[in-house]
Design an enzyme around this catalytic site. Sequence first.
Site, PDB file in Angstrom:
ATOM      1  CB  CYS A 141      -2.388  -4.503   7.018  1.00  0.00           C
ATOM      2  SG  CYS A 141      -3.823  -3.810   7.873  1.00  0.00           S
ATOM      3  CG  HIS A 221      -7.309  -1.582   5.061  1.00  0.00           C
ATOM      4  ND1 HIS A 221      -8.438  -1.640   5.839  1.00  0.00           N
ATOM      5  CD2 HIS A 221      -6.381  -2.342   5.713  1.00  0.00           C
ATOM      6  CE1 HIS A 221      -8.213  -2.396   6.909  1.00  0.00           C
ATOM      7  NE2 HIS A 221      -6.970  -2.841   6.848  1.00  0.00           N
TER       8      HIS A 221
END
Length: 355
Positions: A141, A221
């Site tokens: 990711c 994140h």
Amino acid sequence: MNVQVAVNGYGVIGKRVADAVRSMPDMELVGVADVAPDWRIRTAAELGITVYAATETAGTAMREAGVPVAGTLTDLLDQVDVVVDTTPKRVAATNLPTYQAAGVKVVLQGGESHTTTGHSFVAQANYASALGRDMTRVVSCNTTSIVRVLGALQDAGLLARARGVLIRRATDPSESHEGGIMNTMVPEAAIPSHQGPDAKTVLPELDVVTIAAKAAHTQTHNHFWTLQLTRPADREDVLQALRSAPRIAFIRMSDGLTALNTTVELMRDLGRPRGDMWEVALWEDVLSVDGDEAYLTYQVNNEAIVVPETIDAIRALTSTARDAATSIGLTDEVLGMRQEFLAAAGLPSGRTAQG
């Protein structure tokens, strides 16, 4: 005939890939395989997905739990063109001989090493080099976001080098009860962190260094980048380069999107399945340019961002779309991806004038 696809591993990523495959007009999900007889695979059966057992032992446990099992992983592989392996980190590499014996194309995820497949994939960057290959690895990711954002600036001839700090979520939301980081932050023990070198498996000429830490939250994140540009530029130069790339969406502090959780909530309010955000969400009004330096921050939904890349990887391996633009365009249209989540000045909500 549509591409016949199997998903091995029905967890955080696997269930999202399975749903995306089912939504594509040129693909058919033949079935999913797993080893756990718990609520996750039972949900797949409830959704009408054909379930296979990844092992004989798993098959026994699933049947005892009342899961309708159509057969073994080998039975599933006999029916498909491509298998997407979304099993836990380092498990997929052990499955590779089984896939090769079945003669199917293979898409692995970022938990495996680049050397396992010899090719790492982000659609906008290196789709062409994946055409017709037997296997590829969709990068993680965070690495996907790095390639999307820094690759856009590199393609525009603006990026000389990049230095980034990544604040990572501690664990997936569905696993937060099993342990994790509470009331602290844990720096990664090495600089650079693995994401920078991983990005270079896709963009070898990228001059990038990353530093990372895990924080006490479970949703998404956050990246912070200091960029050395190739020339003095203004803010609009950088924004234009980013707007020219797919799968980057712009958010603004001025809209009240001031923290990671606010964007997560926005995805839910927009009706995204599971609240997923497949795009990189970049704070447009935070981005700053000072001569030949730029500073920006963005958000990465670790559960969702690799899903469209995985769909494109399927098309690349099977050569059912011969170029990146065709595959990306179809994937993004079906999923409903945006460049603006909310209306910006002079632009309609949803897709921008460019999109």
